[in-house]
Motif scaffolding. Structure first.
Motif, PDB file in Angstrom:
ATOM      1  N   ILE A   1       0.840  -1.200   0.000  1.00 15.67           N
ATOM      2  CA  ILE A   1       0.000   0.000   0.000  1.00 15.67           C
ATOM      3  C   ILE A   1       0.876   1.253   0.000  1.00 15.67           C
ATOM      4  CG2 ILE A   1      -1.672   1.334   1.348  1.00 15.67           C
ATOM      5  CD1 ILE A   1      -2.895  -1.382   2.207  1.00 15.67           C
ATOM      6  N   TRP A   2       1.945   1.271   0.792  1.00 11.87           N
ATOM      7  CA  TRP A   2       2.848   2.415   0.831  1.00 11.87           C
ATOM      8  C   TRP A   2       3.421   2.670  -0.560  1.00 11.87           C
ATOM      9  CZ3 TRP A   2       7.522   4.286  -0.389  1.00 11.87           C
ATOM     10  CH2 TRP A   2       7.945   5.449   0.257  1.00 11.87           C
ATOM     11  N   GLN A   3       3.883   1.627  -1.250  1.00  8.26           N
ATOM     12  CA  GLN A   3       4.428   1.773  -2.599  1.00  8.26           C
ATOM     13  C   GLN A   3       3.362   2.266  -3.576  1.00  8.26           C
ATOM     14  OE1 GLN A   3       6.047  -2.122  -3.327  1.00  8.26           O
ATOM     15  NE2 GLN A   3       7.971  -1.643  -2.287  1.00  8.26           N
ATOM     16  N   TYR A   4       2.147   1.755  -3.440  1.00  2.50           N
ATOM     17  CA  TYR A   4       1.038   2.183  -4.289  1.00  2.50           C
ATOM     18  C   TYR A   4       0.768   3.682  -4.112  1.00  2.50           C
ATOM     19  CZ  TYR A   4      -3.699   2.575  -6.125  1.00  2.50           C
ATOM     20  OH  TYR A   4      -4.808   2.965  -6.835  1.00  2.50           O
ATOM     21  N   LEU A   5       0.682   4.131  -2.860  1.00  6.43           N
ATOM     22  CA  LEU A   5       0.432   5.543  -2.594  1.00  6.43           C
ATOM     23  C   LEU A   5       1.605   6.410  -3.048  1.00  6.43           C
ATOM     24  CD1 LEU A   5      -1.194   5.225   0.936  1.00  6.43           C
ATOM     25  CD2 LEU A   5      -2.353   5.863  -1.195  1.00  6.43           C
ATOM     26  N   ASP A   6       2.818   5.912  -2.913  1.00  6.13           N
ATOM     27  CA  ASP A   6       3.994   6.649  -3.366  1.00  6.13           C
ATOM     28  C   ASP A   6       3.948   6.848  -4.875  1.00  6.13           C
ATOM     29  OD1 ASP A   6       6.598   7.872  -2.961  1.00  6.13           O
ATOM     30  OD2 ASP A   6       7.472   6.050  -3.819  1.00  6.13           O
ATOM     31  N   LYS A   7       3.513   5.854  -5.592  1.00  7.62           N
ATOM     32  CA  LYS A   7       3.448   5.918  -7.060  1.00  7.62           C
ATOM     33  C   LYS A   7       2.222   6.690  -7.550  1.00  7.62           C
ATOM     34  CE  LYS A   7       3.082   3.010 -11.144  1.00  7.62           C
ATOM     35  NZ  LYS A   7       2.874   1.651 -11.645  1.00  7.62           N
ATOM     36  N   ASN A   8       1.066   6.468  -6.910  1.00 11.38           N
ATOM     37  CA  ASN A   8      -0.204   6.998  -7.414  1.00 11.38           C
ATOM     38  C   ASN A   8      -0.709   8.241  -6.703  1.00 11.38           C
ATOM     39  OD1 ASN A   8      -0.954   4.853  -9.442  1.00 11.38           O
ATOM     40  ND2 ASN A   8      -0.588   3.628  -7.632  1.00 11.38           N
ATOM     41  N   GLY A   9      -0.137   8.569  -5.570  1.00 15.57           N
ATOM     42  CA  GLY A   9      -0.614   9.720  -4.816  1.00 15.57           C
ATOM     43  C   GLY A   9      -1.900   9.408  -4.079  1.00 15.57           C
ATOM     44  N   GLU A  10      -2.602  10.456  -3.714  1.00 13.09           N
ATOM     45  CA  GLU A  10      -3.855  10.323  -2.960  1.00 13.09           C
ATOM     46  C   GLU A  10      -4.779   9.321  -3.636  1.00 13.09           C
ATOM     47  OE1 GLU A  10      -7.730  13.097  -2.200  1.00 13.09           O
ATOM     48  OE2 GLU A  10      -5.769  14.055  -2.257  1.00 13.09           O
ATOM     49  N   SER A  11      -5.328   8.423  -2.844  1.00  5.16           N
ATOM     50  CA  SER A  11      -6.203   7.375  -3.375  1.00  5.16           C
ATOM     51  C   SER A  11      -7.323   7.095  -2.394  1.00  5.16           C
ATOM     52  CB  SER A  11      -5.409   6.085  -3.598  1.00  5.16           C
ATOM     53  OG  SER A  11      -4.357   6.284  -4.501  1.00  5.16           O
ATOM     54  N   THR A  12      -8.390   6.546  -2.919  1.00  6.08           N
ATOM     55  CA  THR A  12      -9.491   6.141  -2.051  1.00  6.08           C
ATOM     56  C   THR A  12      -9.265   4.711  -1.588  1.00  6.08           C
ATOM     57  OG1 THR A  12     -10.861   5.259  -3.834  1.00  6.08           O
ATOM     58  CG2 THR A  12     -11.109   7.621  -3.313  1.00  6.08           C
ATOM     59  N   LEU A  13      -9.960   4.353  -0.542  1.00  5.42           N
ATOM     60  CA  LEU A  13      -9.906   2.993  -0.039  1.00  5.42           C
ATOM     61  C   LEU A  13     -10.335   2.017  -1.133  1.00  5.42           C
ATOM     62  CD1 LEU A  13      -9.499   1.047   2.341  1.00  5.42           C
ATOM     63  CD2 LEU A  13     -11.841   1.569   3.031  1.00  5.42           C
ATOM     64  N   ALA A  14     -11.378   2.370  -1.863  1.00  2.00           N
ATOM     65  CA  ALA A  14     -11.872   1.501  -2.938  1.00  2.00           C
ATOM     66  C   ALA A  14     -10.820   1.315  -4.031  1.00  2.00           C
ATOM     67  CB  ALA A  14     -13.148   2.088  -3.530  1.00  2.00           C
ATOM     68  N   ASP A  15     -10.105   2.386  -4.388  1.00  2.00           N
ATOM     69  CA  ASP A  15      -9.050   2.283  -5.407  1.00  2.00           C
ATOM     70  C   ASP A  15      -7.956   1.318  -4.973  1.00  2.00           C
ATOM     71  OD1 ASP A  15     -10.281   4.184  -7.037  1.00  2.00           O
ATOM     72  OD2 ASP A  15      -9.066   5.841  -6.253  1.00  2.00           O
ATOM     73  N   ILE A  16      -7.524   1.449  -3.742  1.00  2.00           N
ATOM     74  CA  ILE A  16      -6.451   0.599  -3.215  1.00  2.00           C
ATOM     75  C   ILE A  16      -6.876  -0.866  -3.237  1.00  2.00           C
ATOM     76  CG2 ILE A  16      -5.117   0.028  -1.153  1.00  2.00           C
ATOM     77  CD1 ILE A  16      -5.201   3.087  -0.512  1.00  2.00           C
ATOM     78  N   LYS A  17      -8.077  -1.140  -2.732  1.00  3.30           N
ATOM     79  CA  LYS A  17      -8.565  -2.520  -2.715  1.00  3.30           C
ATOM     80  C   LYS A  17      -8.655  -3.090  -4.126  1.00  3.30           C
ATOM     81  CE  LYS A  17     -12.370  -2.885  -0.375  1.00  3.30           C
ATOM     82  NZ  LYS A  17     -13.543  -2.732   0.510  1.00  3.30           N
ATOM     83  N   ARG A  18      -9.191  -2.320  -5.049  1.00  6.88           N
ATOM     84  CA  ARG A  18      -9.366  -2.786  -6.431  1.00  6.88           C
ATOM     85  C   ARG A  18      -8.024  -2.974  -7.132  1.00  6.88           C
ATOM     86  NH1 ARG A  18     -11.546   1.594  -8.852  1.00  6.88           N
ATOM     87  NH2 ARG A  18      -9.443   2.159  -9.433  1.00  6.88           N
ATOM     88  N   ASP A  19      -7.180  -1.949  -7.093  1.00 14.67           N
ATOM     89  CA  ASP A  19      -5.936  -1.986  -7.860  1.00 14.67           C
ATOM     90  C   ASP A  19      -4.931  -2.996  -7.321  1.00 14.67           C
ATOM     91  OD1 ASP A  19      -7.070  -0.049  -9.443  1.00 14.67           O
ATOM     92  OD2 ASP A  19      -5.888   1.602  -8.611  1.00 14.67           O
ATOM     93  N   LEU A  20      -4.920  -3.219  -6.010  1.00 14.98           N
ATOM     94  CA  LEU A  20      -3.995  -4.184  -5.426  1.00 14.98           C
ATOM     95  C   LEU A  20      -4.637  -5.560  -5.236  1.00 14.98           C
ATOM     96  CD1 LEU A  20      -2.143  -1.997  -2.771  1.00 14.98           C
ATOM     97  CD2 LEU A  20      -1.377  -2.659  -5.055  1.00 14.98           C
ATOM     98  N   MET A  21      -5.926  -5.661  -5.597  1.00  7.43           N
ATOM     99  CA  MET A  21      -6.678  -6.911  -5.482  1.00  7.43           C
ATOM    100  C   MET A  21      -6.574  -7.497  -4.073  1.00  7.43           C
ATOM    101  SD  MET A  21      -6.087  -8.650  -9.207  1.00  7.43           S
ATOM    102  CE  MET A  21      -4.325  -8.364  -9.325  1.00  7.43           C
ATOM    103  N   LEU A  22      -6.949  -6.679  -3.093  1.00  8.15           N
ATOM    104  CA  LEU A  22      -6.886  -7.066  -1.693  1.00  8.15           C
ATOM    105  C   LEU A  22      -8.283  -7.101  -1.085  1.00  8.15           C
ATOM    106  CD1 LEU A  22      -3.882  -4.849  -0.585  1.00  8.15           C
ATOM    107  CD2 LEU A  22      -3.863  -7.332  -0.847  1.00  8.15           C
ATOM    108  N   ARG A  23      -8.440  -7.941  -0.081  1.00  9.26           N
ATOM    109  CA  ARG A  23      -9.696  -7.998   0.670  1.00  9.26           C
ATOM    110  C   ARG A  23      -9.772  -6.803   1.611  1.00  9.26           C
ATOM    111  NH1 ARG A  23      -9.556 -12.618   4.257  1.00  9.26           N
ATOM    112  NH2 ARG A  23      -7.443 -11.886   4.427  1.00  9.26           N
TER     113      ARG A  23
ATOM    114  N   TRP B   1      -1.662  -0.328  10.460  1.00  7.76           N
ATOM    115  CA  TRP B   1      -0.210  -0.416  10.666  1.00  7.76           C
ATOM    116  C   TRP B   1       0.439   0.900  10.225  1.00  7.76           C
ATOM    117  CZ3 TRP B   1       2.882  -5.289  10.924  1.00  7.76           C
ATOM    118  CH2 TRP B   1       4.244  -5.068  10.799  1.00  7.76           C
ATOM    119  N   LEU B   2       0.100   1.344   8.998  1.00 10.00           N
ATOM    120  CA  LEU B   2       0.686   2.580   8.464  1.00 10.00           C
ATOM    121  C   LEU B   2       0.264   3.803   9.281  1.00 10.00           C
ATOM    122  CD1 LEU B   2       0.249   1.828   4.666  1.00 10.00           C
ATOM    123  CD2 LEU B   2       2.422   1.927   5.921  1.00 10.00           C
ATOM    124  N   ALA B   3      -0.974   3.828   9.728  1.00 10.74           N
ATOM    125  CA  ALA B   3      -1.451   4.949  10.541  1.00 10.74           C
ATOM    126  C   ALA B   3      -0.720   4.997  11.874  1.00 10.74           C
ATOM    127  CB  ALA B   3      -2.963   4.828  10.761  1.00 10.74           C
TER     128      ALA B   3
END
Length: 67
Positions: free
Chosen positions: A13-35, A45-47
Motif C-alpha cells: 500500500i505504501w508503494q502504491y500511494l507513493d506511485k499513485n498519490g492520494e487514493s481512495t480505499l476503494a481504489d487501493i482494494k481494487r488496484d492491489l486486489m486485496l480484501r 499499521w501505516l497509521a
C-alpha cells in the motif's frame, strides 16, 4: 492473517500511494486486489507509524501518504 502478511500488505500500500498519490480505499482494494480486512489492518499499521493521513467519511475515505 499473520503479522508478516500485514506488514507486507502495508508495504504494498505504501508503494502504491507513493506511485499513485492520494487514493481512495476503494481504489487501493481494487488496484492491489486485496480484501477489505487485509487493507484495513495494513492501513492501521501505516497509521500507527504516522505514514498516512485519512480524510473524508466512511463511504468515501481518501488516504494520503506522509513522507
Amino acid at each position: 492473517m499473520i503479522k508478516a502478511d500485514i506488514g507486507n500488505t502495508a508495504g504494498r500500500i505504501w508503494q502504491y500511494l507513493d506511485k499513485n498519490g492520494e487514493s481512495t480505499l476503494a481504489d487501493i482494494k481494487r488496484d492491489l486486489m486485496l480484501r477489505g480486512s487485509a487493507v484495513r489492518m495494513a492501513l492501521g499499521w501505516l497509521a500507527r507509524e504516522n505514514k498516512i493521513f485519512f480524510y473524508g467519511d466512511e463511504d468515501n475515505l481518501s488516504i494520503i501518504l506522509l513522507y
